[in-house]
Design a protein around this motif. Structure first.
Motif, PDB file in Angstrom:
ATOM      1  N   SER A  86       0.807  -1.222   0.000  1.00  0.00           N
ATOM      2  CA  SER A  86       0.000   0.000   0.000  1.00  0.00           C
ATOM      3  C   SER A  86       0.839   1.271   0.000  1.00  0.00           C
ATOM      4  CB  SER A  86      -0.934  -0.005   1.214  1.00  0.00           C
ATOM      5  OG  SER A  86      -0.211  -0.283   2.391  1.00  0.00           O
ATOM      6  N   ILE A  87       2.164   1.154   0.178  1.00  0.00           N
ATOM      7  CA  ILE A  87       3.064   2.316   0.145  1.00  0.00           C
ATOM      8  C   ILE A  87       4.201   2.004  -0.811  1.00  0.00           C
ATOM      9  CG2 ILE A  87       4.585   3.842   1.457  1.00  0.00           C
ATOM     10  CD1 ILE A  87       3.106   3.065   3.985  1.00  0.00           C
ATOM     11  N   ARG A  88       4.493   2.934  -1.714  1.00  0.00           N
ATOM     12  CA  ARG A  88       5.618   2.769  -2.614  1.00  0.00           C
ATOM     13  C   ARG A  88       6.397   4.080  -2.725  1.00  0.00           C
ATOM     14  NH1 ARG A  88       6.073  -1.289  -1.483  1.00  0.00           N
ATOM     15  NH2 ARG A  88       5.865  -3.296  -2.539  1.00  0.00           N
ATOM     16  N   ILE A  89       7.714   3.973  -2.608  1.00  0.00           N
ATOM     17  CA  ILE A  89       8.592   5.116  -2.833  1.00  0.00           C
ATOM     18  C   ILE A  89       8.838   5.224  -4.329  1.00  0.00           C
ATOM     19  CG2 ILE A  89      10.875   6.098  -2.393  1.00  0.00           C
ATOM     20  CD1 ILE A  89      10.857   4.545   0.272  1.00  0.00           C
ATOM     21  N   LEU A  90       8.445   6.349  -4.913  1.00  0.00           N
ATOM     22  CA  LEU A  90       8.581   6.552  -6.350  1.00  0.00           C
ATOM     23  C   LEU A  90       9.970   7.037  -6.732  1.00  0.00           C
ATOM     24  CD1 LEU A  90       5.140   8.286  -7.022  1.00  0.00           C
ATOM     25  CD2 LEU A  90       5.683   5.841  -7.055  1.00  0.00           C
ATOM     26  N   SER A  91      10.555   7.866  -5.878  1.00  0.00           N
ATOM     27  CA  SER A  91      11.914   8.349  -6.124  1.00  0.00           C
ATOM     28  C   SER A  91      12.581   8.662  -4.796  1.00  0.00           C
ATOM     29  CB  SER A  91      11.909   9.594  -7.023  1.00  0.00           C
ATOM     30  OG  SER A  91      11.331  10.698  -6.348  1.00  0.00           O
ATOM     31  N   LEU A  92      13.912   8.567  -4.788  1.00  0.00           N
ATOM     32  CA  LEU A  92      14.690   8.872  -3.589  1.00  0.00           C
ATOM     33  C   LEU A  92      15.998   9.494  -4.039  1.00  0.00           C
ATOM     34  CD1 LEU A  92      15.163   6.674  -0.460  1.00  0.00           C
ATOM     35  CD2 LEU A  92      17.157   7.653  -1.578  1.00  0.00           C
ATOM     36  N   GLU A  93      16.332  10.646  -3.455  1.00  0.00           N
ATOM     37  CA  GLU A  93      17.550  11.344  -3.860  1.00  0.00           C
ATOM     38  C   GLU A  93      18.104  12.148  -2.697  1.00  0.00           C
ATOM     39  OE1 GLU A  93      16.388  13.929  -7.016  1.00  0.00           O
ATOM     40  OE2 GLU A  93      15.255  15.281  -5.715  1.00  0.00           O
ATOM     41  N   ALA A  94      19.386  12.488  -2.796  1.00  0.00           N
ATOM     42  CA  ALA A  94      19.999  13.352  -1.795  1.00  0.00           C
ATOM     43  C   ALA A  94      19.381  14.745  -1.887  1.00  0.00           C
ATOM     44  CB  ALA A  94      21.504  13.419  -2.015  1.00  0.00           C
ATOM     45  N   ALA A  95      19.086  15.336  -0.745  1.00  0.00           N
ATOM     46  CA  ALA A  95      18.468  16.655  -0.704  1.00  0.00           C
ATOM     47  C   ALA A  95      19.515  17.707  -0.359  1.00  0.00           C
ATOM     48  CB  ALA A  95      17.344  16.679   0.329  1.00  0.00           C
ATOM     49  N   PRO A  96      19.334  18.947  -0.809  1.00  0.00           N
ATOM     50  CA  PRO A  96      20.289  20.013  -0.464  1.00  0.00           C
ATOM     51  C   PRO A  96      20.222  20.344   1.021  1.00  0.00           C
ATOM     52  CG  PRO A  96      18.375  20.912  -1.609  1.00  0.00           C
ATOM     53  CD  PRO A  96      18.256  19.419  -1.693  1.00  0.00           C
ATOM     54  N   GLU A  97      21.291  20.879   1.537  1.00  0.00           N
ATOM     55  CA  GLU A  97      21.364  21.236   2.952  1.00  0.00           C
ATOM     56  C   GLU A  97      20.242  22.212   3.301  1.00  0.00           C
ATOM     57  OE1 GLU A  97      24.529  23.220   6.155  1.00  0.00           O
ATOM     58  OE2 GLU A  97      25.105  22.881   4.050  1.00  0.00           O
ATOM     59  N   GLY A  98      19.585  21.944   4.415  1.00  0.00           N
ATOM     60  CA  GLY A  98      18.504  22.806   4.875  1.00  0.00           C
ATOM     61  C   GLY A  98      17.138  22.440   4.334  1.00  0.00           C
ATOM     62  N   PHE A  99      17.059  21.455   3.441  1.00  0.00           N
ATOM     63  CA  PHE A  99      15.762  21.064   2.881  1.00  0.00           C
ATOM     64  C   PHE A  99      14.892  20.424   3.962  1.00  0.00           C
ATOM     65  CE2 PHE A  99      12.937  17.843   1.077  1.00  0.00           C
ATOM     66  CZ  PHE A  99      12.216  18.599   0.163  1.00  0.00           C
ATOM     67  N   HIS A 100      13.613  20.771   3.955  1.00  0.00           N
ATOM     68  CA  HIS A 100      12.636  20.164   4.865  1.00  0.00           C
ATOM     69  C   HIS A 100      11.356  19.928   4.072  1.00  0.00           C
ATOM     70  CE1 HIS A 100       9.793  19.606   8.187  1.00  0.00           C
ATOM     71  NE2 HIS A 100      10.834  19.458   8.997  1.00  0.00           N
ATOM     72  N   ALA A 101      10.847  18.704   4.098  1.00  0.00           N
ATOM     73  CA  ALA A 101       9.697  18.344   3.266  1.00  0.00           C
ATOM     74  C   ALA A 101       8.506  19.259   3.506  1.00  0.00           C
ATOM     75  CB  ALA A 101       9.311  16.894   3.515  1.00  0.00           C
ATOM     76  N   ARG A 102       8.328  19.702   4.735  1.00  0.00           N
ATOM     77  CA  ARG A 102       7.171  20.550   5.042  1.00  0.00           C
ATOM     78  C   ARG A 102       7.488  22.033   4.872  1.00  0.00           C
ATOM     79  NH1 ARG A 102       4.112  21.140  10.917  1.00  0.00           N
ATOM     80  NH2 ARG A 102       2.640  22.764  10.267  1.00  0.00           N
TER      81      ARG A 102
END
Length: 263
Positions: A86-102
Protein backbone atom coordinates in the motif's frame (compact mmCIF):
# COMPACT_ATOMS: atom_id res chain seq x y z
CA UNK A 1 24.63 13.27 7.97
CA UNK A 2 23.12 12.49 4.54
CA UNK A 3 19.75 14.20 4.04
CA UNK A 4 17.29 12.31 1.85
CA UNK A 5 14.23 13.48 -0.07
CA UNK A 6 11.73 10.91 -1.26
CA UNK A 7 8.44 11.02 -3.14
CA UNK A 8 5.96 8.33 -2.25
CA UNK A 9 2.49 7.17 -3.21
CA UNK A 10 0.12 5.36 -0.90
CA UNK A 11 -3.38 4.02 -0.56
CA UNK A 12 -4.62 5.70 2.59
CA UNK A 13 -7.47 3.23 3.16
CA UNK A 14 -5.70 0.99 5.72
CA UNK A 15 -3.97 3.85 7.57
CA UNK A 16 -4.99 6.29 10.30
CA UNK A 17 -3.51 9.16 8.33
CA UNK A 18 0.11 10.22 7.86
CA UNK A 19 1.11 11.28 11.37
CA UNK A 20 2.44 8.65 13.75
CA UNK A 21 0.02 7.71 16.56
CA UNK A 22 0.59 5.24 19.40
CA UNK A 23 -1.07 1.89 18.74
CA UNK A 24 -2.37 2.86 15.28
CA UNK A 25 -1.11 2.09 11.78
CA UNK A 26 0.01 5.31 10.03
CA UNK A 27 2.02 6.06 6.92
CA UNK A 28 4.72 7.95 8.82
CA UNK A 29 5.02 5.17 11.40
CA UNK A 30 5.17 2.46 8.73
CA UNK A 31 7.88 4.35 6.82
CA UNK A 32 9.88 4.90 10.02
CA UNK A 33 9.66 1.16 10.79
CA UNK A 34 10.93 0.33 7.29
CA UNK A 35 13.88 2.72 7.70
CA UNK A 36 14.72 1.12 11.06
CA UNK A 37 14.52 -2.36 9.54
CA UNK A 38 16.80 -1.48 6.62
CA UNK A 39 19.35 0.78 8.35
CA UNK A 40 19.07 0.09 12.07
CA UNK A 41 18.55 3.85 12.61
CA UNK A 42 15.53 5.15 14.50
CA UNK A 43 14.48 8.28 12.60
CA UNK A 44 11.13 9.99 12.06
CA UNK A 45 10.62 11.05 8.41
CA UNK A 46 9.02 14.47 8.02
CA UNK A 47 6.18 14.76 5.49
CA UNK A 48 5.09 17.75 3.42
CA UNK A 49 1.80 17.64 5.32
CA UNK A 50 -0.50 15.42 7.31
CA UNK A 51 -3.00 13.52 5.21
CA UNK A 52 -6.00 12.37 7.25
CA UNK A 53 -7.35 8.88 7.82
CA UNK A 54 -8.33 7.37 4.47
CA UNK A 55 -6.73 10.10 2.34
CA UNK A 56 -4.38 8.95 -0.44
CA UNK A 57 -1.21 10.33 -2.01
CA UNK A 58 0.25 10.23 -5.50
CA UNK A 59 3.14 12.56 -4.66
CA UNK A 60 3.70 12.92 -0.91
CA UNK A 61 7.20 14.18 -0.10
CA UNK A 62 9.21 13.17 2.95
CA UNK A 63 12.69 13.98 4.22
CA UNK A 64 14.98 12.41 6.82
CA UNK A 65 18.63 12.17 7.81
CA UNK A 66 20.71 9.00 8.11
CA UNK A 67 24.12 8.51 9.64
CA UNK A 68 25.04 5.63 7.32
CA UNK A 69 26.23 6.61 3.78
CA UNK A 70 24.02 4.21 1.81
CA UNK A 71 23.88 4.55 -2.01
CA UNK A 72 20.53 6.03 -3.08
CA UNK A 73 19.65 3.15 -5.42
CA UNK A 74 20.30 0.54 -2.73
CA UNK A 75 18.30 2.47 -0.10
CA UNK A 76 15.41 3.00 -2.51
CA UNK A 77 15.20 -0.66 -3.42
CA UNK A 78 15.57 -1.90 0.16
CA UNK A 79 12.91 0.42 1.57
CA UNK A 80 10.34 -0.61 -1.05
CA UNK A 81 11.00 -4.25 -0.19
CA UNK A 82 10.42 -3.48 3.50
CA UNK A 83 7.23 -1.47 2.94
CA UNK A 84 3.74 -2.98 2.49
CA UNK A 85 2.23 -2.93 -1.02
CA UNK A 86 0.00 0.00 0.00
CA UNK A 87 3.06 2.32 0.15
CA UNK A 88 5.62 2.77 -2.61
CA UNK A 89 8.59 5.12 -2.83
CA UNK A 90 8.58 6.55 -6.35
CA UNK A 91 11.91 8.35 -6.12
CA UNK A 92 14.69 8.87 -3.59
CA UNK A 93 17.55 11.34 -3.86
CA UNK A 94 20.00 13.35 -1.80
CA UNK A 95 18.47 16.65 -0.70
CA UNK A 96 20.29 20.01 -0.46
CA UNK A 97 21.36 21.24 2.95
CA UNK A 98 18.50 22.81 4.87
CA UNK A 99 15.76 21.06 2.88
CA UNK A 100 12.64 20.16 4.87
CA UNK A 101 9.70 18.34 3.27
CA UNK A 102 7.17 20.55 5.04
CA UNK A 103 8.79 23.94 5.59
CA UNK A 104 10.47 24.17 2.18
CA UNK A 105 7.20 23.62 0.25
CA UNK A 106 5.79 26.62 -1.65
CA UNK A 107 2.62 25.11 -3.13
CA UNK A 108 0.61 21.87 -3.16
CA UNK A 109 -1.91 20.30 -5.50
CA UNK A 110 -4.77 18.08 -4.39
CA UNK A 111 -7.33 16.19 -6.42
CA UNK A 112 -10.78 15.03 -5.38
CA UNK A 113 -12.70 12.36 -7.31
CA UNK A 114 -16.46 11.82 -7.30
CA UNK A 115 -18.31 8.89 -8.85
CA UNK A 116 -21.61 10.34 -10.16
CA UNK A 117 -24.59 8.01 -10.38
CA UNK A 118 -26.51 9.88 -13.06
CA UNK A 119 -25.59 9.26 -16.70
CA UNK A 120 -26.53 12.75 -17.96
CA UNK A 121 -29.06 11.14 -20.32
CA UNK A 122 -32.68 10.93 -19.21
CA UNK A 123 -34.30 7.52 -19.03
CA UNK A 124 -31.14 5.49 -18.38
CA UNK A 125 -30.64 3.65 -15.07
CA UNK A 126 -28.20 5.00 -12.49
CA UNK A 127 -24.59 3.88 -12.70
CA UNK A 128 -23.25 1.51 -10.04
CA UNK A 129 -19.91 2.15 -8.37
CA UNK A 130 -17.73 -0.96 -8.51
CA UNK A 131 -16.27 -2.15 -5.19
CA UNK A 132 -12.92 -2.08 -7.00
CA UNK A 133 -13.29 1.71 -7.33
CA UNK A 134 -15.23 2.65 -4.19
CA UNK A 135 -12.23 3.09 -1.80
CA UNK A 136 -10.81 5.87 -4.01
CA UNK A 137 -13.88 8.00 -4.82
CA UNK A 138 -16.89 9.61 -3.22
CA UNK A 139 -19.80 7.44 -4.30
CA UNK A 140 -22.16 10.41 -4.55
CA UNK A 141 -25.83 9.62 -5.16
CA UNK A 142 -27.17 13.10 -5.92
CA UNK A 143 -27.48 14.45 -9.49
CA UNK A 144 -24.77 17.11 -9.85
CA UNK A 145 -24.48 20.01 -12.28
CA UNK A 146 -20.84 20.29 -13.34
CA UNK A 147 -21.24 23.85 -14.65
CA UNK A 148 -22.53 25.09 -11.28
CA UNK A 149 -19.70 23.32 -9.47
CA UNK A 150 -17.12 24.90 -11.77
CA UNK A 151 -18.67 28.33 -11.29
CA UNK A 152 -18.53 27.91 -7.52
CA UNK A 153 -14.91 26.74 -7.66
CA UNK A 154 -13.81 29.98 -9.31
CA UNK A 155 -14.81 32.03 -6.27
CA UNK A 156 -12.03 30.53 -4.11
CA UNK A 157 -9.25 31.74 -6.44
CA UNK A 158 -6.91 34.31 -4.96
CA UNK A 159 -5.96 35.10 -1.37
CA UNK A 160 -8.66 34.69 1.28
CA UNK A 161 -9.22 33.89 4.91
CA UNK A 162 -10.52 30.30 4.70
CA UNK A 163 -11.76 30.02 8.29
CA UNK A 164 -15.18 28.92 6.98
CA UNK A 165 -13.55 25.87 5.38
CA UNK A 166 -11.16 24.95 8.20
CA UNK A 167 -11.89 22.18 10.69
CA UNK A 168 -10.62 22.48 14.23
CA UNK A 169 -7.01 21.25 14.39
CA UNK A 170 -6.00 20.11 17.91
CA UNK A 171 -2.31 19.81 16.97
CA UNK A 172 -2.25 23.35 15.62
CA UNK A 173 -3.95 24.64 18.77
CA UNK A 174 -1.41 22.83 20.94
CA UNK A 175 1.52 24.31 19.01
CA UNK A 176 0.13 27.81 19.53
CA UNK A 177 -0.71 27.33 23.21
CA UNK A 178 0.85 30.12 25.23
CA UNK A 179 1.81 32.07 22.11
CA UNK A 180 0.65 35.64 21.53
CA UNK A 181 0.77 35.09 17.76
CA UNK A 182 -2.55 33.99 16.30
CA UNK A 183 -2.34 31.38 13.56
CA UNK A 184 -3.48 32.76 10.22
CA UNK A 185 -6.14 31.04 8.12
CA UNK A 186 -5.20 33.08 5.04
CA UNK A 187 -4.17 30.99 2.04
CA UNK A 188 -3.71 31.67 -1.69
CA UNK A 189 -5.42 29.44 -4.27
CA UNK A 190 -3.75 29.50 -7.69
CA UNK A 191 -6.00 27.02 -9.54
CA UNK A 192 -9.44 25.58 -8.78
CA UNK A 193 -11.25 23.56 -11.44
CA UNK A 194 -13.77 20.75 -11.93
CA UNK A 195 -13.55 18.46 -14.95
CA UNK A 196 -15.32 15.35 -16.22
CA UNK A 197 -12.62 12.66 -16.62
CA UNK A 198 -12.83 8.88 -17.01
CA UNK A 199 -16.53 8.99 -16.06
CA UNK A 200 -15.66 10.76 -12.80
CA UNK A 201 -16.09 14.34 -11.61
CA UNK A 202 -12.60 15.51 -10.68
CA UNK A 203 -11.70 18.62 -8.68
CA UNK A 204 -8.10 19.84 -8.85
CA UNK A 205 -6.83 22.63 -6.62
CA UNK A 206 -3.39 24.20 -6.20
CA UNK A 207 -2.61 26.49 -3.30
CA UNK A 208 0.12 27.95 -1.12
CA UNK A 209 -1.09 25.63 1.63
CA UNK A 210 -4.25 24.11 3.03
CA UNK A 211 -5.96 24.12 6.42
CA UNK A 212 -7.23 21.04 8.25
CA UNK A 213 -9.98 19.40 6.09
CA UNK A 214 -9.98 22.49 3.85
CA UNK A 215 -10.13 20.68 0.50
CA UNK A 216 -12.81 18.27 1.71
CA UNK A 217 -14.86 21.16 3.09
CA UNK A 218 -14.54 23.05 -0.20
CA UNK A 219 -15.70 19.96 -2.09
CA UNK A 220 -18.68 19.61 0.27
CA UNK A 221 -19.74 23.18 -0.54
CA UNK A 222 -19.23 22.71 -4.28
CA UNK A 223 -21.37 19.57 -4.20
CA UNK A 224 -24.08 21.55 -2.40
CA UNK A 225 -23.93 24.02 -5.31
CA UNK A 226 -23.97 21.23 -7.89
CA UNK A 227 -26.98 19.61 -6.22
CA UNK A 228 -28.86 22.92 -6.13
CA UNK A 229 -28.91 23.23 -2.34
CA UNK A 230 -27.03 26.54 -2.49
CA UNK A 231 -26.38 29.00 -5.31
CA UNK A 232 -22.97 28.89 -6.96
CA UNK A 233 -22.47 32.52 -5.97
CA UNK A 234 -22.91 31.69 -2.27
CA UNK A 235 -19.28 30.56 -1.98
CA UNK A 236 -18.07 34.17 -1.73
CA UNK A 237 -20.58 34.82 1.08
CA UNK A 238 -19.41 31.69 2.92
CA UNK A 239 -15.79 32.84 2.71
CA UNK A 240 -16.74 36.32 3.97
CA UNK A 241 -18.57 34.83 6.97
CA UNK A 242 -15.30 33.41 8.37
CA UNK A 243 -17.28 30.80 10.30
CA UNK A 244 -17.20 27.03 9.82
CA UNK A 245 -20.95 26.90 10.51
CA UNK A 246 -21.56 28.95 7.35
CA UNK A 247 -20.24 26.19 5.09
CA UNK A 248 -21.66 22.78 4.27
CA UNK A 249 -20.65 19.22 5.12
CA UNK A 250 -17.18 17.68 4.84
CA UNK A 251 -16.68 15.41 1.82
CA UNK A 252 -15.54 11.83 2.60
CA UNK A 253 -11.80 11.19 2.84
CA UNK A 254 -11.86 8.39 0.26
CA UNK A 255 -11.94 10.70 -2.77
CA UNK A 256 -8.96 12.90 -1.80
CA UNK A 257 -5.42 12.59 -3.20
CA UNK A 258 -2.31 14.65 -2.53
CA UNK A 259 -0.98 14.94 -6.09
CA UNK A 260 2.12 17.14 -6.04
CA UNK A 261 4.29 19.32 -3.79
CA UNK A 262 6.42 22.08 -5.34
CA UNK A 263 9.59 23.46 -3.73
Amino acid sequence: MPLWKLILAYDGTPFHGWQIQPGLSTVQGTLAAAILHVTGEDVLPQGSGRTDTGVHALGQVASFELAAPIPAQNLHRALNRALPPSIRILSLEAAPEGFHARYSAVRKTYEYRIFPHDRWQPGLPDRICSPMLAPWVWDCRWPLDLDRMQQAAQDVLGTHDFTSFAASDPDRTARKAGSTVEASNVRTIFASDWTHRDELLVYRVTGSGFLHHMVRNLVGAFVDAGAGRIAAGDIAKIIAAQSRSAAGPTAPASGLFLVEVVY
